[in-house]
Design a protein around this motif. Sequence first.
Motif, PDB file in Angstrom:
ATOM      1  N   GLU A   1       0.807  -1.221   0.000  1.00 25.85           N
ATOM      2  CA  GLU A   1       0.000   0.000   0.000  1.00 25.85           C
ATOM      3  C   GLU A   1       0.842   1.274   0.000  1.00 25.85           C
ATOM      4  O   GLU A   1       0.763   2.080   0.937  1.00 25.85           O
ATOM      5  N   PRO A   2       1.634   1.483  -1.043  1.00 18.88           N
ATOM      6  CA  PRO A   2       2.497   2.665  -1.089  1.00 18.88           C
ATOM      7  C   PRO A   2       1.703   3.953  -1.337  1.00 18.88           C
ATOM      8  O   PRO A   2       0.577   3.897  -1.837  1.00 18.88           O
ATOM      9  N   GLU A   3       2.318   5.077  -0.996  1.00  9.97           N
ATOM     10  CA  GLU A   3       1.686   6.362  -1.296  1.00  9.97           C
ATOM     11  C   GLU A   3       2.216   6.931  -2.606  1.00  9.97           C
ATOM     12  O   GLU A   3       1.594   7.796  -3.202  1.00  9.97           O
ATOM     13  N   LEU A   4       3.382   6.435  -2.993  1.00  8.41           N
ATOM     14  CA  LEU A   4       3.948   6.854  -4.281  1.00  8.41           C
ATOM     15  C   LEU A   4       4.542   5.629  -4.965  1.00  8.41           C
ATOM     16  O   LEU A   4       5.285   4.872  -4.351  1.00  8.41           O
ATOM     17  N   LEU A   5       4.184   5.446  -6.235  1.00  7.40           N
ATOM     18  CA  LEU A   5       4.757   4.339  -6.995  1.00  7.40           C
ATOM     19  C   LEU A   5       5.657   4.919  -8.074  1.00  7.40           C
ATOM     20  O   LEU A   5       5.227   5.769  -8.857  1.00  7.40           O
ATOM     21  N   VAL A   6       6.914   4.486  -8.072  1.00  9.43           N
ATOM     22  CA  VAL A   6       7.845   4.924  -9.107  1.00  9.43           C
ATOM     23  C   VAL A   6       8.003   3.772 -10.095  1.00  9.43           C
ATOM     24  O   VAL A   6       8.351   2.662  -9.696  1.00  9.43           O
ATOM     25  N   ALA A   7       7.696   4.017 -11.358  1.00 10.71           N
ATOM     26  CA  ALA A   7       7.798   2.955 -12.359  1.00 10.71           C
ATOM     27  C   ALA A   7       8.826   3.373 -13.387  1.00 10.71           C
ATOM     28  O   ALA A   7       8.662   4.389 -14.064  1.00 10.71           O
ATOM     29  N   ASP A   8       9.924   2.608 -13.490  1.00 15.39           N
ATOM     30  CA  ASP A   8      11.011   2.957 -14.404  1.00 15.39           C
ATOM     31  C   ASP A   8      10.915   2.094 -15.661  1.00 15.39           C
ATOM     32  O   ASP A   8      11.336   0.944 -15.652  1.00 15.39           O
ATOM     33  N   GLU A   9      10.344   2.626 -16.716  1.00 16.81           N
ATOM     34  CA  GLU A   9      10.184   1.909 -17.990  1.00 16.81           C
ATOM     35  C   GLU A   9       9.568   0.525 -17.773  1.00 16.81           C
ATOM     36  O   GLU A   9      10.116  -0.467 -18.270  1.00 16.81           O
ATOM     37  N   PRO A  10       8.429   0.431 -17.061  1.00 13.63           N
ATOM     38  CA  PRO A  10       7.928  -0.898 -16.723  1.00 13.63           C
ATOM     39  C   PRO A  10       7.428  -1.696 -17.915  1.00 13.63           C
ATOM     40  O   PRO A  10       7.247  -2.901 -17.807  1.00 13.63           O
ATOM     41  N   THR A  11       7.227  -1.054 -19.056  1.00 14.50           N
ATOM     42  CA  THR A  11       6.679  -1.809 -20.189  1.00 14.50           C
ATOM     43  C   THR A  11       7.622  -1.871 -21.379  1.00 14.50           C
ATOM     44  O   THR A  11       7.276  -2.454 -22.399  1.00 14.50           O
ATOM     45  N   SER A  12       8.835  -1.312 -21.268  1.00 11.77           N
ATOM     46  CA  SER A  12       9.648  -1.231 -22.481  1.00 11.77           C
ATOM     47  C   SER A  12      10.282  -2.571 -22.843  1.00 11.77           C
ATOM     48  O   SER A  12      10.744  -2.752 -23.962  1.00 11.77           O
ATOM     49  N   ALA A  13      10.283  -3.537 -21.909  1.00  9.51           N
ATOM     50  CA  ALA A  13      10.817  -4.861 -22.255  1.00  9.51           C
ATOM     51  C   ALA A  13       9.711  -5.762 -22.802  1.00  9.51           C
ATOM     52  O   ALA A  13       9.939  -6.925 -23.086  1.00  9.51           O
ATOM     53  N   LEU A  14       8.488  -5.237 -22.919  1.00  7.43           N
ATOM     54  CA  LEU A  14       7.350  -6.076 -23.311  1.00  7.43           C
ATOM     55  C   LEU A  14       6.939  -5.801 -24.753  1.00  7.43           C
ATOM     56  O   LEU A  14       7.167  -4.725 -25.283  1.00  7.43           O
ATOM     57  N   ASP A  15       6.304  -6.795 -25.350  1.00  8.54           N
ATOM     58  CA  ASP A  15       5.679  -6.657 -26.671  1.00  8.54           C
ATOM     59  C   ASP A  15       4.610  -5.588 -26.662  1.00  8.54           C
ATOM     60  O   ASP A  15       3.987  -5.377 -25.639  1.00  8.54           O
ATOM     61  N   VAL A  16       4.316  -5.002 -27.818  1.00  4.08           N
ATOM     62  CA  VAL A  16       3.283  -3.963 -27.820  1.00  4.08           C
ATOM     63  C   VAL A  16       1.932  -4.448 -27.303  1.00  4.08           C
ATOM     64  O   VAL A  16       1.261  -3.732 -26.549  1.00  4.08           O
ATOM     65  N   ALA A  17       1.507  -5.657 -27.671  1.00  6.32           N
ATOM     66  CA  ALA A  17       0.186  -6.133 -27.244  1.00  6.32           C
ATOM     67  C   ALA A  17       0.165  -6.367 -25.732  1.00  6.32           C
ATOM     68  O   ALA A  17      -0.806  -6.021 -25.043  1.00  6.32           O
ATOM     69  N   VAL A  18       1.263  -6.923 -25.198  1.00  7.58           N
ATOM     70  CA  VAL A  18       1.364  -7.178 -23.755  1.00  7.58           C
ATOM     71  C   VAL A  18       1.478  -5.847 -23.010  1.00  7.58           C
ATOM     72  O   VAL A  18       0.914  -5.665 -21.928  1.00  7.58           O
ATOM     73  N   GLN A  19       2.197  -4.919 -23.615  1.00  5.03           N
ATOM     74  CA  GLN A  19       2.351  -3.592 -23.028  1.00  5.03           C
ATOM     75  C   GLN A  19       0.998  -2.931 -22.822  1.00  5.03           C
ATOM     76  O   GLN A  19       0.724  -2.354 -21.771  1.00  5.03           O
ATOM     77  N   LEU A  20       0.142  -3.053 -23.843  1.00  4.46           N
ATOM     78  CA  LEU A  20      -1.166  -2.412 -23.759  1.00  4.46           C
ATOM     79  C   LEU A  20      -1.974  -2.999 -22.603  1.00  4.46           C
ATOM     80  O   LEU A  20      -2.621  -2.268 -21.848  1.00  4.46           O
ATOM     81  N   LYS A  21      -1.908  -4.329 -22.425  1.00  9.09           N
ATOM     82  CA  LYS A  21      -2.640  -4.959 -21.317  1.00  9.09           C
ATOM     83  C   LYS A  21      -2.150  -4.429 -19.974  1.00  9.09           C
ATOM     84  O   LYS A  21      -2.934  -4.148 -19.072  1.00  9.09           O
ATOM     85  N   MET A  22      -0.832  -4.299 -19.836  1.00 10.85           N
ATOM     86  CA  MET A  22      -0.233  -3.803 -18.592  1.00 10.85           C
ATOM     87  C   MET A  22      -0.693  -2.359 -18.315  1.00 10.85           C
ATOM     88  O   MET A  22      -1.039  -2.017 -17.191  1.00 10.85           O
ATOM     89  N   LEU A  23      -0.722  -1.549 -19.362  1.00  9.62           N
ATOM     90  CA  LEU A  23      -1.120  -0.149 -19.183  1.00  9.62           C
ATOM     91  C   LEU A  23      -2.597  -0.042 -18.822  1.00  9.62           C
ATOM     92  O   LEU A  23      -2.986   0.776 -17.990  1.00  9.62           O
ATOM     93  N   GLU A  24      -3.424  -0.906 -19.442  1.00  9.28           N
ATOM     94  CA  GLU A  24      -4.853  -0.915 -19.098  1.00  9.28           C
ATOM     95  C   GLU A  24      -5.030  -1.264 -17.631  1.00  9.28           C
ATOM     96  O   GLU A  24      -5.858  -0.676 -16.926  1.00  9.28           O
ATOM     97  N   LEU A  25      -4.218  -2.239 -17.171  1.00 11.08           N
ATOM     98  CA  LEU A  25      -4.295  -2.653 -15.769  1.00 11.08           C
ATOM     99  C   LEU A  25      -3.924  -1.475 -14.846  1.00 11.08           C
ATOM    100  O   LEU A  25      -4.627  -1.190 -13.873  1.00 11.08           O
ATOM    101  N   ILE A  26      -2.840  -0.780 -15.171  1.00 12.49           N
ATOM    102  CA  ILE A  26      -2.420   0.349 -14.334  1.00 12.49           C
ATOM    103  C   ILE A  26      -3.511   1.418 -14.316  1.00 12.49           C
ATOM    104  O   ILE A  26      -3.823   1.984 -13.274  1.00 12.49           O
ATOM    105  N   ARG A  27      -4.132   1.636 -15.474  1.00 10.77           N
ATOM    106  CA  ARG A  27      -5.174   2.647 -15.538  1.00 10.77           C
ATOM    107  C   ARG A  27      -6.373   2.289 -14.660  1.00 10.77           C
ATOM    108  O   ARG A  27      -6.916   3.149 -13.957  1.00 10.77           O
ATOM    109  N   SER A  28      -6.774   1.012 -14.679  1.00 12.38           N
ATOM    110  CA  SER A  28      -7.930   0.639 -13.864  1.00 12.38           C
ATOM    111  C   SER A  28      -7.573   0.638 -12.382  1.00 12.38           C
ATOM    112  O   SER A  28      -8.384   1.015 -11.536  1.00 12.38           O
TER     113      SER A  28
END
Lengths: 249, 248
Positions: A158-185
């Motif tokens: 339960e952090p108050e600040l999340l620092v994400a350093d290029e969390p999707t740049s090692a992923l495929d574009v389709a997988v990246q999109l799923k990860m970003l949708e998850l972060i958004r929700s």
Amino acid sequence: MDAVLTLRGIRAGYGAEPVLKDVDLTVPAGGIVGLVGESGSGKSTLARVVTGLLQPEAGEVLLHGRPLGPRRDRETCRKIQMVFQNPEGSLNPRHRIGRTLSEAMLFHGTATRDNVRAKCRALIERMALPADTLDRFPKSFSGGQKQRIALARALSVEPELLVADEPTSALDVAVQLKMLELIRSLRAERNLTMLFISHDLGVIRYLCDEVAVMQAGRIVEHGEAARFFERPATAYGQTLLDSVPRIGL
Amino acid sequence: MEREVVLAVRGLNLYNRDGERLVKDLSFSLRAGETLGLVGESGSGKTLTLRSLIGLLPEGIRETHEARTDNPNCAMIFQNPQSALDPLCPVFRQLCEVIAARQGVGRAEARARALRLLRRLSLPESLAREDRLPGSLSGGQCQRLLIAMALSCEPEVLLCDEPTTALDVTVQKKTLDLIRALQAELGFAVIFVTHNLAVAAQLCQSLAVMRQGRIIERGPTEQILTSPREPYTETLIGAVLPVPERRG
């Protein structure tokens, strides 16, 4: 709006020449600030200063307006969590996922011995991971799954600040999109405050409310994302925008 | 007049140790100067296909085919430029070695040719004077050095395995522009492997979409992007996160 994170006059680096030169930055509560810039501009060094992995030579890091000293206590460490670029390197290969998650929660007191298993299960279900995830080792997961596990570990305390350093740049574009949708929700659900580092402007535009542009160790422009993509204030911002490959013919 | 076919493969199959088929019945051909984009997700067999074309299959992978071009003159550039270079050998020496071996020239001539390549690829000429190791070069510089090595083989086909994935956007654009300019000048064909359709659209005249070891859709780039037949191709197109064009 209350600022969760404030950086004032940060200078930091690894040798004689500082990588970060006088950096000021504010991340408002509930906001996602995107930090962009090319390799070597100091984005990851900034993340290391925020999370306390690197001591600044000058300047201060404030959390909710209170300066953080050189030694951080357990509670402060819990409040600032990080997801790294390479999911392989952020999970212990010899620990089952259940152990990785529950150790973090027990250490930081966000679960007790009695409810830790149930909390782990709820978390992996929320991350849309397979039901048997907790009993498996990291090597049996794909890159995208590993990155969701790393995100689960960071959020489990339960952090108050999340620092994400290029969390999707090692992923495929389709997988990246799923990860970003998850972060958004998750953001809507948990009112996440994030510092999101990426050199991919498409990702930044999809996720962030504000954009800070970094060049040679300084933040050269910082403002609302919509305005940045409409009309960047600096020539460097424009260069970044012009470099993005577009699908239009 | 149609240009000559420089590379053709028919019925290519690749199997792992357990006999599982990783690449299934792949056929394509490439004419001089043409650029083919091979797109698809991780594990779809793109890289294995490239490696089979240049004879660099990993141990334990078995290949069968109905027909393929004998000894096509190929050169390859890789996703991670830093790890494709010897970390303990000065970069200029590595370039000279490749030139000497591939073009059969002496040391002095190899140095002269290497210097010309450095200039052609806008790499600092100081690399020839100072002993610089790969670790002291940026990712973009390493990738240009690898392109220089590839070009020194005077290839008919340049195989590109996600050469810009590890680079940031500004360097990516410069690298793509460079490949395009060199191709126009030297006339080699290119097979460009990527999972990012936007990158493929910048460079390729035709695209082949790969999934689970098969080519599921192919055609001219414009046709694939504007009217894809396969839902999977649509997913790939939808996964490119747009950034608005510059106005005014």
